[in-house]
Every structure is written in C-alpha cells, then in structure tokens.
Design a protein around this motif. Sequence first.
Motif, mmCIF file in Angstrom:
data_model
loop_
_atom_site.group_PDB
_atom_site.id
_atom_site.type_symbol
_atom_site.label_atom_id
_atom_site.label_comp_id
_atom_site.label_asym_id
_atom_site.label_seq_id
_atom_site.Cartn_x
_atom_site.Cartn_y
_atom_site.Cartn_z
ATOM 1 N N PRO A 237 -76.445 -22.659 7.699
ATOM 2 C CA PRO A 237 -75.973 -23.696 8.630
ATOM 3 C C PRO A 237 -74.659 -23.295 9.291
ATOM 4 C CG PRO A 237 -75.603 -24.368 6.355
ATOM 5 C CD PRO A 237 -76.431 -23.125 6.305
ATOM 6 N N SER A 238 -74.559 -23.598 10.601
ATOM 7 C CA SER A 238 -73.356 -23.218 11.355
ATOM 8 C C SER A 238 -73.081 -24.232 12.459
ATOM 9 C CB SER A 238 -73.525 -21.816 11.950
ATOM 10 O OG SER A 238 -72.331 -21.368 12.551
ATOM 11 N N ALA A 239 -73.194 -25.507 12.136
ATOM 12 C CA ALA A 239 -73.019 -26.562 13.132
ATOM 13 C C ALA A 239 -71.545 -26.721 13.519
ATOM 14 C CB ALA A 239 -73.561 -27.884 12.599
ATOM 15 N N GLU A 240 -71.353 -27.322 14.691
ATOM 16 C CA GLU A 240 -70.005 -27.539 15.244
ATOM 17 C C GLU A 240 -69.728 -29.033 15.375
ATOM 18 O OE1 GLU A 240 -67.702 -27.090 19.553
ATOM 19 O OE2 GLU A 240 -69.670 -26.152 19.247
ATOM 20 N N VAL A 241 -68.622 -29.478 14.814
ATOM 21 C CA VAL A 241 -68.152 -30.851 15.002
ATOM 22 C C VAL A 241 -67.293 -30.882 16.260
ATOM 23 C CG1 VAL A 241 -66.827 -32.757 14.021
ATOM 24 C CG2 VAL A 241 -68.140 -31.253 12.522
ATOM 25 N N GLN A 242 -67.653 -31.719 17.204
ATOM 26 C CA GLN A 242 -66.925 -31.828 18.468
ATOM 27 C C GLN A 242 -66.122 -33.126 18.460
ATOM 28 O OE1 GLN A 242 -70.117 -31.557 21.331
ATOM 29 N NE2 GLN A 242 -70.346 -29.354 21.059
ATOM 30 N N VAL A 243 -64.829 -33.016 18.258
ATOM 31 C CA VAL A 243 -63.963 -34.184 18.115
ATOM 32 C C VAL A 243 -63.488 -34.654 19.484
ATOM 33 C CG1 VAL A 243 -61.849 -35.093 17.097
ATOM 34 C CG2 VAL A 243 -63.220 -33.412 15.840
ATOM 35 N N ARG A 244 -63.701 -35.899 19.759
ATOM 36 C CA ARG A 244 -63.267 -36.497 21.024
ATOM 37 C C ARG A 244 -61.855 -37.059 20.931
ATOM 38 N NH1 ARG A 244 -61.166 -38.877 24.386
ATOM 39 N NH2 ARG A 244 -61.960 -40.036 26.170
ATOM 40 N N GLU A 245 -61.542 -37.723 19.803
ATOM 41 C CA GLU A 245 -60.256 -38.416 19.719
ATOM 42 C C GLU A 245 -59.937 -38.713 18.264
ATOM 43 O OE1 GLU A 245 -59.350 -41.153 23.118
ATOM 44 O OE2 GLU A 245 -59.476 -42.677 21.558
ATOM 45 N N VAL A 246 -58.681 -38.534 17.900
ATOM 46 C CA VAL A 246 -58.185 -38.921 16.579
ATOM 47 C C VAL A 246 -56.917 -39.737 16.798
ATOM 48 C CG1 VAL A 246 -57.282 -38.167 14.352
ATOM 49 C CG2 VAL A 246 -59.126 -36.872 15.449
ATOM 50 N N VAL A 247 -56.924 -40.961 16.316
ATOM 51 C CA VAL A 247 -55.789 -41.871 16.489
ATOM 52 C C VAL A 247 -55.409 -42.418 15.118
ATOM 53 C CG1 VAL A 247 -55.025 -44.054 17.496
ATOM 54 C CG2 VAL A 247 -56.433 -42.482 18.844
ATOM 55 N N ALA A 248 -54.142 -42.268 14.758
ATOM 56 C CA ALA A 248 -53.694 -42.719 13.432
ATOM 57 C C ALA A 248 -52.271 -43.248 13.529
ATOM 58 C CB ALA A 248 -53.758 -41.578 12.430
ATOM 59 N N GLU A 249 -52.007 -44.325 12.791
ATOM 60 C CA GLU A 249 -50.680 -44.919 12.868
ATOM 61 C C GLU A 249 -49.737 -44.424 11.773
ATOM 62 O OE1 GLU A 249 -50.776 -49.138 10.437
ATOM 63 O OE2 GLU A 249 -51.146 -49.183 12.589
ATOM 64 N N ASP A 250 -50.251 -43.684 10.767
ATOM 65 C CA ASP A 250 -49.383 -43.213 9.698
ATOM 66 C C ASP A 250 -49.959 -41.909 9.121
ATOM 67 O OD1 ASP A 250 -51.221 -43.823 7.349
ATOM 68 O OD2 ASP A 250 -51.030 -45.820 8.228
ATOM 69 N N PRO A 251 -49.154 -41.148 8.394
ATOM 70 C CA PRO A 251 -49.604 -39.854 7.879
ATOM 71 C C PRO A 251 -50.811 -39.934 6.951
ATOM 72 C CG PRO A 251 -47.205 -39.967 7.825
ATOM 73 C CD PRO A 251 -47.698 -41.346 8.171
ATOM 74 N N GLU A 252 -50.885 -40.963 6.108
ATOM 75 C CA GLU A 252 -52.017 -41.059 5.196
ATOM 76 C C GLU A 252 -53.326 -41.225 5.959
ATOM 77 O OE1 GLU A 252 -53.827 -44.031 1.790
ATOM 78 O OE2 GLU A 252 -51.642 -43.871 1.946
ATOM 79 N N THR A 253 -53.303 -42.069 6.986
ATOM 80 C CA THR A 253 -54.491 -42.262 7.806
ATOM 81 C C THR A 253 -54.879 -40.970 8.512
ATOM 82 O OG1 THR A 253 -53.965 -44.601 8.170
ATOM 83 C CG2 THR A 253 -55.460 -43.558 9.740
ATOM 84 N N TYR A 254 -53.902 -40.299 9.079
ATOM 85 C CA TYR A 254 -54.156 -39.061 9.812
ATOM 86 C C TYR A 254 -54.797 -38.020 8.893
ATOM 87 C CZ TYR A 254 -53.190 -35.062 12.879
ATOM 88 O OH TYR A 254 -53.307 -33.937 13.673
ATOM 89 N N LEU A 255 -54.237 -37.856 7.698
ATOM 90 C CA LEU A 255 -54.771 -36.886 6.754
ATOM 91 C C LEU A 255 -56.194 -37.253 6.343
ATOM 92 C CD1 LEU A 255 -54.430 -34.443 4.891
ATOM 93 C CD2 LEU A 255 -53.368 -35.973 3.207
ATOM 94 N N ALA A 256 -56.451 -38.533 6.099
ATOM 95 C CA ALA A 256 -57.786 -38.954 5.679
ATOM 96 C C ALA A 256 -58.822 -38.674 6.764
ATOM 97 C CB ALA A 256 -57.775 -40.441 5.328
#
Length: 407
Positions: A237-256
């Motif tokens: 398997p060699s699929a690609e995740v194409q991320v459109r947007e990541v929005v986070a209000e704090d570091p814990e959320t961003y990391l998760a």
Amino acid sequence: MKDEIQLRPATGDDFAPIFQLLSTVFHEEIDGELRDLEGVVYERDRSLVADDAGLVAGHVQAFSRDLTVPGAVIPAAHVSGVGVLPTHRRRGLLTRMMHRQLREIADAGREPVAILWASETSIYPRFGYGPAASRLHLNIMNREVRLPAPPPEPTGRLRMGDPGALHAEMSAVYERLRPDRVGWSSRDDNWWKWVLGDPKDHRDGATKRYAVVHEGPGGPTGYALWRVKDDWNSHGPSAEVQVREVVAEDPETYLALWRFLLGIDLTRSVTMRLAAVQEPLLYLADEPRRLGATYGDGLWVRVIDVPGALAARRYATDVDVVLEVTDPILAGNTGRWRLTGGPDKATCTATTDPADVALSVTDLGAVYLGGTALSALVAAGRARLLTGNDPTVALGWNRLPSPTEVF
C-alpha cells in the motif's frame, strides 16, 4: 479594435459564458456540479466582462469578504476569475479591466485593500499587487516522521464524519480563531458551502473529502479536512492523504489532529498545499526534512486607500514614520503619509514633512500583512530608507500571515 470591445457589468445572461471563458483560460472542465457550486458565491454586481459584439472575451470579479490583518479585521475585495480569451490577448483588455476594477473599488470607499491569488506572478505587480503572504507545500513521508507522544491524560477526543454534518462545529472553531489569524478570510454559509464542496469530477481519483473534529471539555477545539488517493506498488500500500485544512486553537489539539493524519492506515505520504510558513509541525517532527516543505507565494495585496489601510491595521511596536508612496493607477495614494500607531491604535494622514521611507504601492502591499519585511525590500533596492527611522519591526507581527484557501 480597442473601442469595439466594451467593458460592462455582468448580466444574468453572462453567467454561463463567464464560466466557459474561465474553463478555457484555466484549462479545466467546469462541469455543472462545480458551476453550481461556484454560483453560490458569485456576485453578479461585482463581475465585469469585456464584451466583443456579444462574446464574453474577458472577465474579472470580486467577492465581498473580510480579511484578518495585523490586529484587526477589515473589508477586502477578494479578486478572482481574471481571464481573457486566447483570441483576445495583447489588446490591452486585462489592463483595462484591472484598472477599472481598482477605480470602482476605490470609488466605493468600503474596502481599503484588494487581495488575490496570482496564476502568473509576473502579471499582478503591474497593477500594484505585492506578494504579502507566503505558504508551504508539504509532501510528508509519514512513515518516517515521529511526533511527540500525546499527553498521558488527553483532554479531548476525535470525532470523524461527513464535512457537511460537522459544518457547525468547524465553523464555530474557525470563527473563534479567525480574528487572530492574519490572512484568513470570513466565511458565511455560502462560503462554507464552497469550501466544503466536493465535485466528483475534481477528485482526481481520490476519495470524497472527510472531516475530523477535536472535542474538548467545552466543545470543539479544532478540525481537519482531508481525502485519500489510493495507490499500491511492488512494496504494498502507498496511498496519499491529501490535507485541505488543519485548524487548532491549542497545541494539544494540533498534535492530536496531525498524529491522526499521519497515522491513517495503508498510506505512505501526506500532502498539504496550504501550510503556514510557521507551521508548528515543522517543530514537532523528529525528522523535519521528511516533511518535504517547499516554499511558494500565496496572497497578493493591493492597497486601495493608503491612509485607510494603514490606519486600519495595528503595529508590533510604536511607530511614527513618514512614507512617500507612488501609485501610477490610483493617483490619490501618491504622496507623503505620516503613520503613527502601535499595538492598540493607528492613524495615517497626509503630510508635507520629509519622508523616512520611499516605496511603491506594490511594495506597500507586500509589507501590509507583516509577511514581507521592509528591510528585505530595501536590500533589494525596491524601497528606500531615507533616514534612520526604520519601521521594519513595527510593520511585522507576532505571527506570519497564513492564507488558508484559494478563492
């Protein structure tokens, strides 16, 4: 020939021809689903066409949205849909349309700046647009990147679902963070429909778009939008995740959120076209080179009203400086302007005092969001520092601008 082609406001009958023109100019098929989607945000009264005996030969439009700038949110003309048919190039149509649009925005007196994404970067400086907010394109080898472990007792959880079903949660997070995120644009319900739109013919073989929301004790604290393009090779398997947007209000959320995106099964790469230049992921990854970050331009800013635009934003430090601005299109901007301000307020008025800095309206647009340092333009010979009163630090901001969507 010039006089035979008339510039006029669009009518109801122009919608289909406009999108046929854009399909031709941008070499893409605009099918019914995408045309209907773009029709949701189309503003006919801000659409200008070049009419050659009934043929729509050129077009430019603007959207009425707000833009976050350093310390403030202001109205900004979001310019888009700019194009001229191949048969009508080299006749001055683009110049005529762009000049007329700029004058109409200035005459309306509502929007002190205009912004756009440049299809070709050599074109728009001619009309006073400066490169104001850059971006990163990430091409991540996700199996070779490790992120810090989650906290022993996470305060939130992830919930995955259809983007439309999670619209309310995502919108709440976006609106809560938008006033502090320079380069972000306002999104009413119609713009959310456009952002979340997912025409099948434009997935390039990838899945539909998915959403994941991070929920904390008090409600949603972040979200991500992505899709997956499947692939298999001789290694498996060699699929690609194409991320459109990541929005986070704090570091814990961003990391998760990023731990989730980098850990999706059967994938070997994660891409994101609109990452921030100061993307925190750069400082979380144990192998940052494996993020495959490349640099590109993003938002271009055109200052429409020099005193209005400079008084509308805030400044990183106290500043009292005289700027000498030249604008060959909007003559009212040409002159000397005394900018006085700081983190809490600002004023800008005409003055006859000697100038500290001389620059074009194009370069004023480049520094407006704090993403381009005035000192870099001085070093390039584009702007001139005439005294020791250098406003470079004041014109910056605590966070570089990070445009999140192409409109």
